[in-house]
Scaffold this motif. Structure first.
Motif, PDB file in Angstrom:
ATOM      1  N   UNK A   1      73.994 -46.248 -25.290  1.00 57.63           N
ATOM      2  CA  UNK A   1      72.722 -45.782 -25.825  1.00 57.63           C
ATOM      3  C   UNK A   1      71.592 -45.993 -24.825  1.00 57.63           C
ATOM      4  N   UNK A   2      70.404 -45.497 -25.184  1.00 59.67           N
ATOM      5  CA  UNK A   2      69.269 -45.511 -24.258  1.00 59.67           C
ATOM      6  C   UNK A   2      68.014 -46.071 -24.916  1.00 59.67           C
ATOM      7  N   UNK A   3      67.078 -46.487 -24.074  1.00 60.29           N
ATOM      8  CA  UNK A   3      65.735 -46.868 -24.512  1.00 60.29           C
ATOM      9  C   UNK A   3      64.987 -45.567 -24.775  1.00 60.29           C
ATOM     10  N   UNK A   4      64.435 -45.405 -25.980  1.00 57.28           N
ATOM     11  CA  UNK A   4      63.748 -44.154 -26.311  1.00 57.28           C
ATOM     12  C   UNK A   4      62.246 -44.339 -26.557  1.00 57.28           C
ATOM     13  N   UNK A   5      61.814 -45.597 -26.651  1.00 56.42           N
ATOM     14  CA  UNK A   5      60.382 -45.859 -26.780  1.00 56.42           C
ATOM     15  C   UNK A   5      60.111 -47.255 -26.235  1.00 56.42           C
ATOM     16  N   UNK A   6      58.972 -47.385 -25.591  1.00 56.74           N
ATOM     17  CA  UNK A   6      58.593 -48.664 -24.998  1.00 56.74           C
ATOM     18  C   UNK A   6      57.114 -48.902 -25.236  1.00 56.74           C
TER      19      UNK A   6
ATOM     20  N   UNK B   1      53.566 -58.644 -24.452  1.00 49.08           N
ATOM     21  CA  UNK B   1      54.290 -58.461 -25.711  1.00 49.08           C
ATOM     22  C   UNK B   1      55.011 -57.120 -25.633  1.00 49.08           C
ATOM     23  N   UNK B   2      56.332 -57.187 -25.697  1.00 54.53           N
ATOM     24  CA  UNK B   2      57.174 -56.015 -25.438  1.00 54.53           C
ATOM     25  C   UNK B   2      57.997 -55.656 -26.663  1.00 54.53           C
ATOM     26  N   UNK B   3      58.129 -54.363 -26.887  1.00 49.52           N
ATOM     27  CA  UNK B   3      59.107 -53.880 -27.861  1.00 49.52           C
ATOM     28  C   UNK B   3      59.700 -52.583 -27.340  1.00 49.52           C
ATOM     29  N   UNK B   4      61.004 -52.483 -27.473  1.00 49.24           N
ATOM     30  CA  UNK B   4      61.739 -51.272 -27.125  1.00 49.24           C
ATOM     31  C   UNK B   4      62.422 -50.747 -28.367  1.00 49.24           C
ATOM     32  N   UNK B   5      62.516 -49.446 -28.445  1.00 47.16           N
ATOM     33  CA  UNK B   5      63.334 -48.805 -29.484  1.00 47.16           C
ATOM     34  C   UNK B   5      64.477 -48.105 -28.765  1.00 47.16           C
ATOM     35  N   UNK B   6      65.639 -48.106 -29.404  1.00 51.63           N
ATOM     36  CA  UNK B   6      66.863 -47.601 -28.782  1.00 51.63           C
ATOM     37  C   UNK B   6      67.490 -46.490 -29.612  1.00 51.63           C
ATOM     38  N   UNK B   7      68.388 -45.750 -28.966  1.00 53.44           N
ATOM     39  CA  UNK B   7      69.155 -44.721 -29.681  1.00 53.44           C
ATOM     40  C   UNK B   7      70.385 -45.334 -30.351  1.00 53.44           C
ATOM     41  N   UNK B   8      70.551 -46.612 -30.210  1.00 62.90           N
ATOM     42  CA  UNK B   8      71.656 -47.377 -30.795  1.00 62.90           C
ATOM     43  C   UNK B   8      71.671 -48.732 -30.122  1.00 62.90           C
ATOM     44  N   UNK B   9      72.566 -49.589 -30.524  1.00 60.92           N
ATOM     45  CA  UNK B   9      72.557 -50.956 -30.005  1.00 60.92           C
ATOM     46  C   UNK B   9      73.608 -51.235 -28.937  1.00 60.92           C
ATOM     47  N   UNK B  10      74.378 -50.216 -28.552  1.00 61.74           N
ATOM     48  CA  UNK B  10      75.376 -50.392 -27.499  1.00 61.74           C
ATOM     49  C   UNK B  10      74.719 -50.096 -26.153  1.00 61.74           C
ATOM     50  N   UNK B  11      74.491 -51.149 -25.390  1.00 62.18           N
ATOM     51  CA  UNK B  11      73.755 -51.028 -24.125  1.00 62.18           C
ATOM     52  C   UNK B  11      74.462 -50.127 -23.109  1.00 62.18           C
ATOM     53  N   UNK B  12      75.775 -49.957 -23.256  1.00 62.87           N
ATOM     54  CA  UNK B  12      76.542 -49.110 -22.331  1.00 62.87           C
ATOM     55  C   UNK B  12      76.562 -47.644 -22.745  1.00 62.87           C
TER      56      UNK B  12
END
Length: 173
Positions: A18-23, A5-16
Motif C-alpha cells: 500500500x501507499x501513503x495517500x495523505x500527509x 506533529x505528523x499524520x499519514x493516511x494510507x491505502x492499507x496497512x501493508x507497507x509493502x
C-alpha cells in the motif's frame, strides 16, 4: 526545540503493498503553538487499496481528493523542502511510530531532517494510566483525515502537559 506533529493516511496497512495517500505535518514550538503546516494528498496512477481503507476514505472524501492531487514524487520533494526549514525536528503524534516506519520505507531522505526522538502520544497515554490511573483523555472521533488528526494530537499534547503542570503544582504545595 520544535515538534513536527505528523499524520499519514494510507491505502492499507501493508507497507509493502500500500501507499501513503495523505500527509500532514504541523510544526509547533514547545508550547504547541503552530508555526507552520504542510498538507497534501498524493495521487498514484495505479493504487492498491485494502477493502477497509477504501470504504473509510470513500466516506471521508479522501478518495475524491487524491484524484486531483499531485503525484508522489512532487509531494515527496515539497515535503523534503518543508522539513529542511526545521533541522532536528522531533516527530510527535498519536501512533506516530507507525508513520515514522512508513517515512523510513517510502520517503527515506526525509530522515535526515528528523531527530532520533519521537513523541508517541499513544504511549504517553499508557504511562499516564500506569503512573496515575488517568485513562480517559478527551477524545475526538477521527474521520481519518491527516490535518484533523494532527490537530487532535496537538490538543492532546496540550491537555497532557497541562495535567503534568497541575500535578507538579499540587505536589509542591
Amino acid at each position: 526545540m520544535m515538534f513536527g506533529f505528523l499524520d499519514l493516511e494510507f491505502s492499507g496497512l501493508n507497507i509493502n503493498k500500500h501507499e501513503i495517500i495523505e500527509i500532514a505535518c504541523v510544526v509547533t514550538d514547545t508550547g504547541f503553538s503552530q508555526k507552520d503546516i504542510f498538507s497534501s494528498c498524493i495521487y498514484y496512477p495505479e493504487l492498491t487499496f485494502d477493502e477497509q481503507a477504501y470504504s473509510m476514505h470513500e466516506k471521508n472524501g479522501l478518495l475524491s481528493d487524491i484524484s486531483e492531487a499531485p503525484e508522489f514524487d512532487q509531494v515527496y520533494d515539497e515535503f523534503d523542502k518543508f522539513l529542511s526549514k526545521y533541522p532536528d525536528l522531533i516527530l510527535a503524534g498519536n501512533s506516530v511510530g507507525i508513520d515514522h516506519k512508513w517515512i523510513e520505507a517510502k520517503m527515506p531522505k526525509l530522515l535526515r531532517h528528523l531527530n532520533h526522538r519521537v513523541v508517541d502520544l499513544s504511549s504517553v497515554k499508557i504511562i499516564f494510566d500506569c503512573a496515575v490511573g488517568i485513562k480517559n483523555f478527551p477524545s475526538v472521533s477521527s474521520q481519518h483525515r491527516a490535518v484533523e488528526d494532527v490537530r487532535h494530537s496537538i490538543a492532546l499534547a496540550k491537555n497532557m502537559t497541562g495535567m503534568i503542570g497541575t500535578m507538579v503544582a499540587a505536589k509542591s504545595m
